[in-house]
Design a protein around this motif. Structure first.
Motif, PDB file in Angstrom:
ATOM      1  N   ILE A 127       0.844  -1.195   0.000  1.00 54.40           N
ATOM      2  CA  ILE A 127       0.000   0.000   0.000  1.00 54.40           C
ATOM      3  C   ILE A 127       0.877   1.242   0.000  1.00 54.40           C
ATOM      4  N   THR A 128       0.486   2.215  -0.800  1.00 53.68           N
ATOM      5  CA  THR A 128       1.156   3.519  -0.749  1.00 53.68           C
ATOM      6  C   THR A 128       0.301   4.459   0.091  1.00 53.68           C
ATOM      7  N   ALA A 129       0.924   5.493   0.617  1.00 51.65           N
ATOM      8  CA  ALA A 129       0.189   6.483   1.420  1.00 51.65           C
ATOM      9  C   ALA A 129      -0.937   7.102   0.610  1.00 51.65           C
ATOM     10  N   ALA A 130      -0.752   7.200  -0.691  1.00 49.19           N
ATOM     11  CA  ALA A 130      -1.764   7.819  -1.553  1.00 49.19           C
ATOM     12  C   ALA A 130      -3.035   6.978  -1.669  1.00 49.19           C
ATOM     13  N   GLN A 131      -2.986   5.712  -1.269  1.00 49.75           N
ATOM     14  CA  GLN A 131      -4.146   4.813  -1.345  1.00 49.75           C
ATOM     15  C   GLN A 131      -4.975   4.819  -0.068  1.00 49.75           C
ATOM     16  N   VAL A 132      -4.423   5.352   1.019  1.00 47.66           N
ATOM     17  CA  VAL A 132      -5.113   5.355   2.309  1.00 47.66           C
ATOM     18  C   VAL A 132      -5.748   6.734   2.490  1.00 47.66           C
ATOM     19  N   PHE A 133      -7.061   6.744   2.676  1.00 49.82           N
ATOM     20  CA  PHE A 133      -7.822   7.991   2.714  1.00 49.82           C
ATOM     21  C   PHE A 133      -8.377   8.276   4.102  1.00 49.82           C
ATOM     22  N   LYS A 134      -8.410   9.574   4.439  1.00 48.56           N
ATOM     23  CA  LYS A 134      -9.007  10.010   5.698  1.00 48.56           C
ATOM     24  C   LYS A 134     -10.354  10.657   5.397  1.00 48.56           C
ATOM     25  N   THR A 135     -11.183  10.687   6.410  1.00 48.67           N
ATOM     26  CA  THR A 135     -12.514  11.274   6.298  1.00 48.67           C
ATOM     27  C   THR A 135     -12.580  12.490   7.206  1.00 48.67           C
ATOM     28  N   LEU A 136     -12.820  13.647   6.621  1.00 47.52           N
ATOM     29  CA  LEU A 136     -12.929  14.886   7.392  1.00 47.52           C
ATOM     30  C   LEU A 136     -14.356  15.413   7.293  1.00 47.52           C
ATOM     31  N   ILE A 137     -14.865  15.885   8.427  1.00 46.58           N
ATOM     32  CA  ILE A 137     -16.184  16.507   8.453  1.00 46.58           C
ATOM     33  C   ILE A 137     -15.958  18.015   8.485  1.00 46.58           C
ATOM     34  N   VAL A 138     -16.631  18.725   7.593  1.00 44.45           N
ATOM     35  CA  VAL A 138     -16.464  20.179   7.509  1.00 44.45           C
ATOM     36  C   VAL A 138     -17.808  20.877   7.696  1.00 44.45           C
ATOM     37  N   SER A 139     -17.723  22.098   8.238  1.00 44.58           N
ATOM     38  CA  SER A 139     -18.932  22.923   8.363  1.00 44.58           C
ATOM     39  C   SER A 139     -18.879  23.998   7.284  1.00 44.58           C
ATOM     40  N   LEU A 140     -20.027  24.306   6.726  1.00 45.74           N
ATOM     41  CA  LEU A 140     -20.125  25.270   5.636  1.00 45.74           C
ATOM     42  C   LEU A 140     -20.534  26.642   6.170  1.00 45.74           C
ATOM     43  N   ASN A 141     -19.785  27.649   5.773  1.00 45.85           N
ATOM     44  CA  ASN A 141     -20.074  29.037   6.146  1.00 45.85           C
ATOM     45  C   ASN A 141     -20.218  29.240   7.648  1.00 45.85           C
ATOM     46  N   GLY A 142     -19.427  28.496   8.443  1.00 40.15           N
ATOM     47  CA  GLY A 142     -19.440  28.659   9.895  1.00 40.15           C
ATOM     48  C   GLY A 142     -20.694  28.136  10.569  1.00 40.15           C
ATOM     49  N   ASN A 143     -21.514  27.400   9.833  1.00 38.59           N
ATOM     50  CA  ASN A 143     -22.770  26.875  10.370  1.00 38.59           C
ATOM     51  C   ASN A 143     -22.581  25.412  10.763  1.00 38.59           C
ATOM     52  N   ASN A 144     -22.671  25.127  12.055  1.00 39.75           N
ATOM     53  CA  ASN A 144     -22.481  23.750  12.530  1.00 39.75           C
ATOM     54  C   ASN A 144     -23.648  22.833  12.197  1.00 39.75           C
ATOM     55  N   LYS A 145     -24.686  23.369  11.591  1.00 42.53           N
ATOM     56  CA  LYS A 145     -25.813  22.531  11.185  1.00 42.53           C
ATOM     57  C   LYS A 145     -25.734  22.163   9.703  1.00 42.53           C
ATOM     58  N   THR A 146     -24.849  22.825   8.966  1.00 39.07           N
ATOM     59  CA  THR A 146     -24.663  22.530   7.544  1.00 39.07           C
ATOM     60  C   THR A 146     -23.275  21.934   7.375  1.00 39.07           C
ATOM     61  N   LEU A 147     -23.253  20.624   7.190  1.00 35.46           N
ATOM     62  CA  LEU A 147     -21.986  19.886   7.174  1.00 35.46           C
ATOM     63  C   LEU A 147     -21.805  19.116   5.875  1.00 35.46           C
ATOM     64  N   ALA A 148     -20.569  18.724   5.624  1.00 34.86           N
ATOM     65  CA  ALA A 148     -20.244  17.886   4.470  1.00 34.86           C
ATOM     66  C   ALA A 148     -19.072  16.984   4.852  1.00 34.86           C
ATOM     67  N   VAL A 149     -18.809  16.014   4.003  1.00 33.30           N
ATOM     68  CA  VAL A 149     -17.731  15.049   4.212  1.00 33.30           C
ATOM     69  C   VAL A 149     -16.709  15.218   3.096  1.00 33.30           C
ATOM     70  N   CYS A 150     -15.425  15.230   3.472  1.00 34.62           N
ATOM     71  CA  CYS A 150     -14.336  15.260   2.490  1.00 34.62           C
ATOM     72  C   CYS A 150     -13.454  14.041   2.728  1.00 34.62           C
ATOM     73  N   VAL A 151     -13.220  13.286   1.664  1.00 34.70           N
ATOM     74  CA  VAL A 151     -12.400  12.070   1.736  1.00 34.70           C
ATOM     75  C   VAL A 151     -11.172  12.316   0.868  1.00 34.70           C
ATOM     76  N   LEU A 152      -9.985  12.252   1.504  1.00 39.38           N
ATOM     77  CA  LEU A 152      -8.761  12.559   0.782  1.00 39.38           C
ATOM     78  C   LEU A 152      -7.600  11.733   1.323  1.00 39.38           C
ATOM     79  N   PRO A 153      -6.521  11.609   0.554  1.00 36.67           N
ATOM     80  CA  PRO A 153      -5.384  10.804   1.003  1.00 36.67           C
ATOM     81  C   PRO A 153      -4.836  11.329   2.336  1.00 36.67           C
ATOM     82  N   VAL A 154      -4.429  10.396   3.200  1.00 36.53           N
ATOM     83  CA  VAL A 154      -3.945  10.790   4.530  1.00 36.53           C
ATOM     84  C   VAL A 154      -2.686  11.640   4.460  1.00 36.53           C
TER      85      VAL A 154
END
Length: 161
Positions: free
Chosen positions: A43-70
């Motif tokens: 496995i390369t580091a580029a194949q292992v992905f992390k999951t980040l939860i983000v808030s949109l426009n500073g609103n903790n009720k409007t969230l999204a998920v970003c999945v990207l290499p660790v």
């Protein structure tokens, strides 16, 4: 079984589970996965992905998920543009845990309490399989990137710096 694994079984999606002993003193969970997954997997580091939860426009009720290499950093501006908002910030850990039902370091993009808009970094498409959290620390799911995109109705876009 975790909600992520249960979802994959229910949908009859092909996947592999990889486990390792999590060190409770470790806080760089992605690097730990890279270091502890079976070396015979090549496995390369580029194949292992992390999951980040983000808030949109500073609103903790409007969230999204970003999945990207660790080994990459989330480009907040690129992700905000794709999510059609002015700015995004990483959600605070307690909020991420409450919304997903998973502990930080074990947040899977699959099987969350509610499905949030999801972005997966375009680099995932360069691999025949990718590794994502299985829903707890020390548990990784190996999955075909397009299967993950389809399940989550995710956008496959460039979101790394």
């Amino acid at each position: 079984m975790t909600p992520a694994i249960n979802l994959l079984k229910k949908l009859k999606i092909k996947f592999n589970i990889h486990q390792y002993k999590h060190d409770p003193n470790q806080t760089n969970y992605g690097q730990e996965a890279i270091d502890k997954l079976d070396p015979s997997l090549n496995i390369t580091a580029a194949q292992v992905f992390k999951t980040l939860i983000v808030s949109l426009n500073g609103n903790n009720k409007t969230l999204a998920v970003c999945v990207l290499p660790v080994d990459s950093h989330l480009d907040l501006k690129k992700a905000a543009k794709v999510l059609n908002c002015k700015k995004i910030d990483l959600a605070v850990p307690n909020l991420a845990q409450k919304v997903t039902g998973y502990l930080v370091g074990g947040i899977s993009p699959l099987g969350q309490k509610q499905q949030l808009p999801t972005l997966i970094d375009l680099s995932a498409s360069e691999h025949s399989t990718m590794f994502i959290s299985g829903g707890r620390r020390g548990l990784e799911i190996e999955i075909v990137p397009q299967d993950l995109v389809n399940i989550l109705q995710a956008k496959l876009v460039e979101i790394t710096a």
